[in-house]
Design an enzyme around this catalytic site. Structure first.
Site, short mmCIF file in Angstrom:
data_model
loop_
_atom_site.label_atom_id
_atom_site.label_comp_id
_atom_site.label_asym_id
_atom_site.label_seq_id
_atom_site.Cartn_x
_atom_site.Cartn_y
_atom_site.Cartn_z
N SER A 1 -3.85 0.17 6.10
CA SER A 1 -3.99 -0.10 4.87
C SER A 1 -2.76 -1.13 4.30
O SER A 1 -1.64 -0.83 4.20
CB SER A 1 -3.99 1.14 4.02
OG SER A 1 -4.88 1.93 4.47
N HIS B 1 -9.20 -3.38 4.42
CA HIS B 1 -9.13 -3.34 5.96
C HIS B 1 -10.27 -4.55 6.24
O HIS B 1 -11.30 -4.48 5.71
CB HIS B 1 -9.62 -2.10 6.49
CG HIS B 1 -8.74 -0.78 6.34
ND1 HIS B 1 -8.17 -0.40 7.35
CD2 HIS B 1 -8.46 -0.31 5.31
CE1 HIS B 1 -7.39 0.54 6.82
NE2 HIS B 1 -7.45 0.76 5.73
N HIS C 1 -11.28 5.18 10.63
CA HIS C 1 -11.13 6.61 10.10
C HIS C 1 -11.70 7.62 10.34
O HIS C 1 -13.00 7.65 10.26
CB HIS C 1 -10.52 6.45 8.61
CG HIS C 1 -9.53 5.57 8.29
ND1 HIS C 1 -9.81 4.16 8.02
CD2 HIS C 1 -8.11 5.61 8.21
CE1 HIS C 1 -8.78 3.23 7.61
NE2 HIS C 1 -7.79 4.37 7.79
N TYR D 1 -12.16 10.10 8.38
CA TYR D 1 -13.25 10.49 7.17
C TYR D 1 -14.02 9.30 6.57
O TYR D 1 -15.04 9.76 5.93
CB TYR D 1 -11.97 10.29 5.83
CG TYR D 1 -11.29 9.08 5.63
CD1 TYR D 1 -12.16 8.00 4.97
CD2 TYR D 1 -9.99 8.87 5.80
CE1 TYR D 1 -11.51 6.79 4.72
CE2 TYR D 1 -9.46 7.57 5.53
CZ TYR D 1 -10.20 6.65 5.11
OH TYR D 1 -9.50 5.32 4.82
N GLU D 2 -14.32 8.23 7.39
CA GLU D 2 -15.41 7.47 7.24
C GLU D 2 -16.74 8.11 7.89
O GLU D 2 -17.69 7.48 7.67
CB GLU D 2 -15.09 6.10 7.69
CG GLU D 2 -14.05 5.31 7.21
CD GLU D 2 -13.71 4.08 7.68
OE1 GLU D 2 -14.44 2.75 7.54
OE2 GLU D 2 -12.77 4.00 8.65
N ALA E 1 0.05 3.41 6.32
CA ALA E 1 0.45 3.95 5.09
C ALA E 1 0.58 5.17 4.80
O ALA E 1 -0.41 6.01 5.00
CB ALA E 1 -0.38 3.16 3.76
N MET F 1 -3.66 9.77 6.87
CA MET F 1 -5.15 9.86 7.41
C MET F 1 -5.54 9.22 8.54
O MET F 1 -6.93 9.00 8.77
CB MET F 1 -6.24 9.66 6.05
CG MET F 1 -5.92 10.08 4.78
SD MET F 1 -6.95 9.59 3.46
CE MET F 1 -6.25 10.39 2.01
N SER F 2 -4.51 9.00 9.38
CA SER F 2 -4.93 8.05 10.64
C SER F 2 -4.07 8.43 11.56
O SER F 2 -3.18 9.47 11.71
CB SER F 2 -4.70 6.50 10.28
OG SER F 2 -3.59 6.20 9.97
N ASN G 1 3.61 5.90 -1.29
CA ASN G 1 3.80 6.70 -2.62
C ASN G 1 4.50 8.06 -2.31
O ASN G 1 4.44 8.18 -0.91
CB ASN G 1 2.34 6.86 -3.08
CG ASN G 1 1.64 7.64 -1.86
OD1 ASN G 1 1.15 6.75 -1.21
ND2 ASN G 1 1.23 8.95 -1.85
N HIS H 1 -5.52 4.74 -4.60
CA HIS H 1 -5.47 3.83 -3.23
C HIS H 1 -4.93 2.55 -3.84
O HIS H 1 -4.32 1.71 -3.01
CB HIS H 1 -6.65 3.59 -2.89
CG HIS H 1 -6.95 2.84 -1.65
ND1 HIS H 1 -6.51 3.00 -0.54
CD2 HIS H 1 -7.57 1.48 -1.61
CE1 HIS H 1 -6.56 2.23 0.42
NE2 HIS H 1 -7.31 1.33 -0.31
#
Ligand code: HPA
Length: 272
Positions: free
Chosen positions: A29, A60, A82, A84-85, A112, A210-211, A234, A246
């Protein structure tokens, strides 16, 4: 994992290349800009590649960029898939199989991530020394194809020690400070709760995202050497008294863009 699908995808890509890339790059990201630095680039949208899934997240791009970076032949993914997609773990990691088939020996995986370690600050870069798979799934579940790798692959050197030492030397040479730590892979897409972040800290995590975890497992299964770099975009939930967005993630990655590009280029120029 379907060997025919892998070979159809890799043949489609190879047919457009003069030289075989040896280094793969996954740009997370806000970090896709590194792909724009690649010279004499062949750009291939994922949607053109047989059997490739399509990327759905803003920030992306969804294309392969193949060409020269610091005199080395590289193949970069601008945008990744990802879990989550809604993709399966096998779909998320399909590009790794394809890059292996194209001939890469090393991969630089970027992302990230939220900082769990309170010595970190947004904008820090962290070399991943190890990971915790907290996704409740594994891309190698199912019948193992011995042509692709071992049934029970070793993960004791998930992140290549020589590469980490090399990256530390590069940071020193550039006068950049760099963090090191353990990356926790969560599924997302919801960010963590403060209680979850406290739990992950207790478990030994320094950053959460998340990756990366699925791609690194498959890279090691395939015998590819891995360097992982997190951009701490963050502080993880509950550490500061503010909500996560995001937009904040993308804003921070934009701020560190120049350092990130300089750092990765320096690493690639002399990667062992
Ligand atoms: N949590 C999970 N994934 C992330 C974060 C976070 O705080 N920041 C960027 N990706």
């Amino acid at each position: 994992m379907n060997l025919t699908a892998i070979s159809e995808a890799s043949t489609y890509v190879k047919d457009q290349l003069k030289d075989a890339p040896a280094i793969g790059l996954i740009l997370g990201s806000g970090l896709g800009v590194l792909g724009d630095e690649i010279e004499n680039a062949t750009v291939i949208p994922y949607s053109n590649i047989p059997h490739f899934p399509e990327s759905t997240v803003s920030g992306h791009k969804g294309q392969l960029v193949i060409g020269t970076l610091e005199g080395k032949q590289v193949i970069a993914m601008q945008g990744r898939f990802h879990y989550y997609e809604g993709y399966s773990m096998q779909q998320v990691t399909f590009p790794i199989r394809v890059m292996k088939d194209i001939g890469i020996k090393s991969i630089i995986v970027t992302n990230a991530a939220g900082g769990i370690n309170e010595d970190f600050q947004p904008g820090d870069l962290m070399l991943i020394t190890d990971h915790i798979n907290n996704m409740g799934n594994n891309p190698l579940i199912g019948k193992n194809d011995d042509a692709l790798g071992a049934r029970f692959p070793d993960m004791s050197q998930g992140y290549d020690k020589e590469y980490i030492e090399h990256a530390v030397k590069c940071a020193d040479a550039l006068g950049m400070s760099i963090q090191k730590g353990v990356y926790v892979g969560n599924t997302g897409p919801a960010y963590e709760t403060p209680a979850e972040v406290r739990m992950l800290k207790t478990l030994g995590g320094d950053a959460v995202g998340m990756s990366t975890v699925p791609e690194v497992i498959v890279s090691r299964h395939a015998g590819i050497r891995v360097l992982g770099i997190s951009c701490i975009s963050n502080m993880a939930a509950g550490i500061l008294d503010q909500p996560l967005t995001h937009d904040e993630v993308i804003e921070t990655t934009e701020k560190v863009r120049e350092d990130f590009i300089k750092f990765v280029k320096n690493i690639i120029s002399s990667l062992p």
